[in-house]
Design a protein around this motif. Sequence first.
Motif, PDB file in Angstrom:
ATOM      1  N   LEU A   1     -27.572 -89.414  -5.663  1.00  0.00           N
ATOM      2  CA  LEU A   1     -28.158 -88.289  -6.383  1.00  0.00           C
ATOM      3  C   LEU A   1     -28.764 -88.733  -7.716  1.00  0.00           C
ATOM      4  CD1 LEU A   1     -25.296 -85.645  -5.958  1.00  0.00           C
ATOM      5  CD2 LEU A   1     -27.420 -85.816  -4.625  1.00  0.00           C
ATOM      6  N   THR A   2     -29.736 -87.971  -8.160  1.00  0.00           N
ATOM      7  CA  THR A   2     -30.244 -88.124  -9.521  1.00  0.00           C
ATOM      8  C   THR A   2     -29.285 -87.339 -10.399  1.00  0.00           C
ATOM      9  OG1 THR A   2     -32.520 -88.253  -8.726  1.00  0.00           O
ATOM     10  CG2 THR A   2     -32.198 -87.704 -11.058  1.00  0.00           C
ATOM     11  N   LEU A   3     -28.658 -88.030 -11.340  1.00  0.00           N
ATOM     12  CA  LEU A   3     -27.641 -87.396 -12.180  1.00  0.00           C
ATOM     13  C   LEU A   3     -28.203 -87.095 -13.560  1.00  0.00           C
ATOM     14  CD1 LEU A   3     -24.611 -89.631 -11.134  1.00  0.00           C
ATOM     15  CD2 LEU A   3     -25.191 -87.343 -10.298  1.00  0.00           C
ATOM     16  N   PRO A   4     -27.705 -86.061 -14.220  1.00  0.00           N
ATOM     17  CA  PRO A   4     -28.208 -85.697 -15.548  1.00  0.00           C
ATOM     18  C   PRO A   4     -27.887 -86.769 -16.593  1.00  0.00           C
ATOM     19  CG  PRO A   4     -26.665 -84.032 -14.703  1.00  0.00           C
ATOM     20  CD  PRO A   4     -26.680 -85.153 -13.736  1.00  0.00           C
ATOM     21  N   VAL A   5     -28.651 -86.770 -17.660  1.00  0.00           N
ATOM     22  CA  VAL A   5     -28.422 -87.739 -18.724  1.00  0.00           C
ATOM     23  C   VAL A   5     -27.086 -87.505 -19.423  1.00  0.00           C
ATOM     24  CG1 VAL A   5     -30.860 -88.199 -19.151  1.00  0.00           C
ATOM     25  CG2 VAL A   5     -29.731 -86.356 -20.395  1.00  0.00           C
ATOM     26  N   PHE A   6     -26.552 -86.285 -19.357  1.00  0.00           N
ATOM     27  CA  PHE A   6     -25.277 -85.996 -20.002  1.00  0.00           C
ATOM     28  C   PHE A   6     -24.076 -86.192 -19.066  1.00  0.00           C
ATOM     29  CE2 PHE A   6     -26.957 -81.985 -18.418  1.00  0.00           C
ATOM     30  CZ  PHE A   6     -25.866 -81.352 -17.845  1.00  0.00           C
ATOM     31  N   GLN A   7     -24.323 -86.837 -17.932  1.00  0.00           N
ATOM     32  CA  GLN A   7     -23.256 -87.147 -16.971  1.00  0.00           C
ATOM     33  C   GLN A   7     -22.290 -88.152 -17.602  1.00  0.00           C
ATOM     34  OE1 GLN A   7     -22.811 -86.207 -13.703  1.00  0.00           O
ATOM     35  NE2 GLN A   7     -21.216 -87.636 -13.186  1.00  0.00           N
ATOM     36  N   PRO A   8     -21.010 -87.791 -17.741  1.00  0.00           N
ATOM     37  CA  PRO A   8     -20.056 -88.756 -18.299  1.00  0.00           C
ATOM     38  C   PRO A   8     -19.788 -89.899 -17.322  1.00  0.00           C
ATOM     39  CG  PRO A   8     -19.161 -86.513 -18.297  1.00  0.00           C
ATOM     40  CD  PRO A   8     -20.411 -86.500 -17.484  1.00  0.00           C
ATOM     41  N   PRO A   9     -19.249 -91.009 -17.802  1.00  0.00           N
ATOM     42  CA  PRO A   9     -18.876 -92.102 -16.900  1.00  0.00           C
ATOM     43  C   PRO A   9     -17.819 -91.627 -15.903  1.00  0.00           C
ATOM     44  CG  PRO A   9     -18.629 -92.737 -19.217  1.00  0.00           C
ATOM     45  CD  PRO A   9     -18.977 -91.289 -19.191  1.00  0.00           C
ATOM     46  N   GLY A  10     -17.878 -92.150 -14.698  1.00  0.00           N
ATOM     47  CA  GLY A  10     -16.984 -91.737 -13.618  1.00  0.00           C
ATOM     48  C   GLY A  10     -15.509 -91.682 -13.965  1.00  0.00           C
ATOM     49  N   PRO A  11     -14.948 -92.736 -14.580  1.00  0.00           N
ATOM     50  CA  PRO A  11     -13.510 -92.709 -14.886  1.00  0.00           C
ATOM     51  C   PRO A  11     -13.091 -91.569 -15.817  1.00  0.00           C
ATOM     52  CG  PRO A  11     -14.356 -94.942 -15.045  1.00  0.00           C
ATOM     53  CD  PRO A  11     -15.546 -94.033 -14.872  1.00  0.00           C
ATOM     54  N   LEU A  12     -14.034 -91.069 -16.622  1.00  0.00           N
ATOM     55  CA  LEU A  12     -13.708 -89.978 -17.532  1.00  0.00           C
ATOM     56  C   LEU A  12     -13.274 -88.723 -16.781  1.00  0.00           C
ATOM     57  CD1 LEU A  12     -13.596 -88.968 -20.461  1.00  0.00           C
ATOM     58  CD2 LEU A  12     -15.962 -88.248 -20.175  1.00  0.00           C
ATOM     59  N   PHE A  13     -13.834 -88.495 -15.599  1.00  0.00           N
ATOM     60  CA  PHE A  13     -13.483 -87.299 -14.838  1.00  0.00           C
ATOM     61  C   PHE A  13     -12.003 -87.291 -14.451  1.00  0.00           C
ATOM     62  CE2 PHE A  13     -18.061 -87.238 -14.288  1.00  0.00           C
ATOM     63  CZ  PHE A  13     -18.339 -85.902 -14.524  1.00  0.00           C
TER      64      PHE A  13
ATOM     65  N   CYS B   1     -17.162 -74.707 -18.165  1.00  0.00           N
ATOM     66  CA  CYS B   1     -18.531 -74.433 -18.630  1.00  0.00           C
ATOM     67  C   CYS B   1     -19.379 -75.699 -18.530  1.00  0.00           C
ATOM     68  CB  CYS B   1     -18.523 -73.922 -20.068  1.00  0.00           C
ATOM     69  SG  CYS B   1     -17.831 -72.275 -20.272  1.00  0.00           S
ATOM     70  N   PHE B   2     -18.826 -76.819 -18.985  1.00  0.00           N
ATOM     71  CA  PHE B   2     -19.521 -78.100 -18.896  1.00  0.00           C
ATOM     72  C   PHE B   2     -19.760 -78.481 -17.432  1.00  0.00           C
ATOM     73  CE2 PHE B   2     -19.181 -82.748 -18.446  1.00  0.00           C
ATOM     74  CZ  PHE B   2     -20.356 -83.108 -19.085  1.00  0.00           C
ATOM     75  N   ALA B   3     -18.740 -78.314 -16.584  1.00  0.00           N
ATOM     76  CA  ALA B   3     -18.866 -78.660 -15.166  1.00  0.00           C
ATOM     77  C   ALA B   3     -19.914 -77.791 -14.480  1.00  0.00           C
ATOM     78  CB  ALA B   3     -17.509 -78.516 -14.466  1.00  0.00           C
ATOM     79  N   ALA B   4     -19.996 -76.519 -14.866  1.00  0.00           N
ATOM     80  CA  ALA B   4     -21.015 -75.636 -14.287  1.00  0.00           C
ATOM     81  C   ALA B   4     -22.411 -76.105 -14.700  1.00  0.00           C
ATOM     82  CB  ALA B   4     -20.781 -74.194 -14.729  1.00  0.00           C
ATOM     83  N   ALA B   5     -22.561 -76.503 -15.954  1.00  0.00           N
ATOM     84  CA  ALA B   5     -23.857 -77.022 -16.414  1.00  0.00           C
ATOM     85  C   ALA B   5     -24.209 -78.304 -15.668  1.00  0.00           C
ATOM     86  CB  ALA B   5     -23.820 -77.269 -17.921  1.00  0.00           C
ATOM     87  N   LEU B   6     -23.240 -79.163 -15.472  1.00  0.00           N
ATOM     88  CA  LEU B   6     -23.449 -80.405 -14.738  1.00  0.00           C
ATOM     89  C   LEU B   6     -23.833 -80.116 -13.290  1.00  0.00           C
ATOM     90  CD1 LEU B   6     -23.226 -83.466 -15.230  1.00  0.00           C
ATOM     91  CD2 LEU B   6     -20.832 -83.301 -14.542  1.00  0.00           C
ATOM     92  N   ASN B   7     -23.077 -79.236 -12.628  1.00  0.00           N
ATOM     93  CA  ASN B   7     -23.345 -78.868 -11.240  1.00  0.00           C
ATOM     94  C   ASN B   7     -24.735 -78.238 -11.108  1.00  0.00           C
ATOM     95  OD1 ASN B   7     -21.186 -77.305  -8.742  1.00  0.00           O
ATOM     96  ND2 ASN B   7     -23.363 -77.686  -8.601  1.00  0.00           N
ATOM     97  N   GLY B   8     -25.064 -77.323 -12.022  1.00  0.00           N
ATOM     98  CA  GLY B   8     -26.372 -76.669 -11.974  1.00  0.00           C
ATOM     99  C   GLY B   8     -27.517 -77.645 -12.184  1.00  0.00           C
ATOM    100  N   THR B   9     -27.334 -78.587 -13.089  1.00  0.00           N
ATOM    101  CA  THR B   9     -28.374 -79.587 -13.348  1.00  0.00           C
ATOM    102  C   THR B   9     -28.531 -80.520 -12.156  1.00  0.00           C
ATOM    103  OG1 THR B   9     -27.892 -79.449 -15.711  1.00  0.00           O
ATOM    104  CG2 THR B   9     -29.163 -81.352 -14.965  1.00  0.00           C
ATOM    105  N   ILE B  10     -27.425 -80.923 -11.549  1.00  0.00           N
ATOM    106  CA  ILE B  10     -27.505 -81.761 -10.345  1.00  0.00           C
ATOM    107  C   ILE B  10     -28.252 -81.011  -9.247  1.00  0.00           C
ATOM    108  CG2 ILE B  10     -26.134 -82.791  -8.468  1.00  0.00           C
ATOM    109  CD1 ILE B  10     -24.063 -83.552 -10.658  1.00  0.00           C
ATOM    110  N   MET B  11     -28.002 -79.720  -9.112  1.00  0.00           N
ATOM    111  CA  MET B  11     -28.691 -78.920  -8.096  1.00  0.00           C
ATOM    112  C   MET B  11     -30.202 -78.890  -8.371  1.00  0.00           C
ATOM    113  SD  MET B  11     -27.897 -75.022  -6.876  1.00  0.00           S
ATOM    114  CE  MET B  11     -28.601 -74.224  -8.308  1.00  0.00           C
ATOM    115  N   MET B  12     -30.583 -78.736  -9.643  1.00  0.00           N
ATOM    116  CA  MET B  12     -32.013 -78.702  -9.980  1.00  0.00           C
ATOM    117  C   MET B  12     -32.674 -80.066  -9.789  1.00  0.00           C
ATOM    118  SD  MET B  12     -32.350 -76.114 -13.235  1.00  0.00           S
ATOM    119  CE  MET B  12     -31.218 -76.982 -14.281  1.00  0.00           C
ATOM    120  N   LEU B  13     -31.964 -81.146 -10.116  1.00  0.00           N
ATOM    121  CA  LEU B  13     -32.530 -82.489  -9.991  1.00  0.00           C
ATOM    122  C   LEU B  13     -32.596 -82.986  -8.550  1.00  0.00           C
ATOM    123  CD1 LEU B  13     -30.756 -84.246 -13.016  1.00  0.00           C
ATOM    124  CD2 LEU B  13     -33.173 -83.566 -12.860  1.00  0.00           C
ATOM    125  N   ASN B  14     -31.813 -82.373  -7.672  1.00  0.00           N
ATOM    126  CA  ASN B  14     -31.695 -82.840  -6.278  1.00  0.00           C
ATOM    127  C   ASN B  14     -31.795 -81.680  -5.293  1.00  0.00           C
ATOM    128  OD1 ASN B  14     -30.637 -85.799  -6.775  1.00  0.00           O
ATOM    129  ND2 ASN B  14     -29.478 -84.464  -8.151  1.00  0.00           N
TER     130      ASN B  14
END
Length: 182
Positions: free
Chosen positions: A53-65, A159-172
């Motif tokens: 996927l194309t991920l947003p620029v504000f996507q945190p590093p994987g281990p952070l999740f 709220c952050f996860a929803a923004a991330l999910n929504g941005t991933i949906m728009m980018l992909n």
Amino acid sequence: MPAAESLEAPEPWFSIGSFARAAIVAVPAILLAGGLVARVAGSTETNPWYQSLTLPVFQPPGPLFGIAWAILYTLIGIALAMVWGTKQADGKRLAIALFVIGFAVNLTWSPVFFRLHMISAALVIIGVMLVLAIVTTWRFWRVNRLAGWLMIPYCLWLCFAAALNGTIMMLNPMADAMQMGI
């Protein structure tokens, strides 16, 4: 003749023993359930679909999740234990029921997003999670204020996860299984 006053101390509204017993059950159960669902759903950096996927620029590093969810699950587990350990509070059962429903909805997000690749459905799930988390936070607050405060980071993360999910949906837009008719 006036009635004799009781020499017994009033029963406390909160029992440390009840809280400790509840925390010993709630925190590990929430951590285990959340971690198990994430692992089974494939919500790791090694998920090939997710890596494509194309991920947003504000996507945190994987281990952070994993770190963030461990902290959040611990906090909400402690909040649940505080409400559970509160004696005879109005709304306690409703608060716990809302938490259980919200946590069950939470556990559906990873499989829907990572396993089924349904990005738009996952966004709807996060919206439901957020509403339930806010209502649960309010109900927890009414039973035990500290429990309500402990839910705030979870609400903010959603709220952050929803923004991330929504941005991933728009980018992909073509990566969403629902859009592909699957």
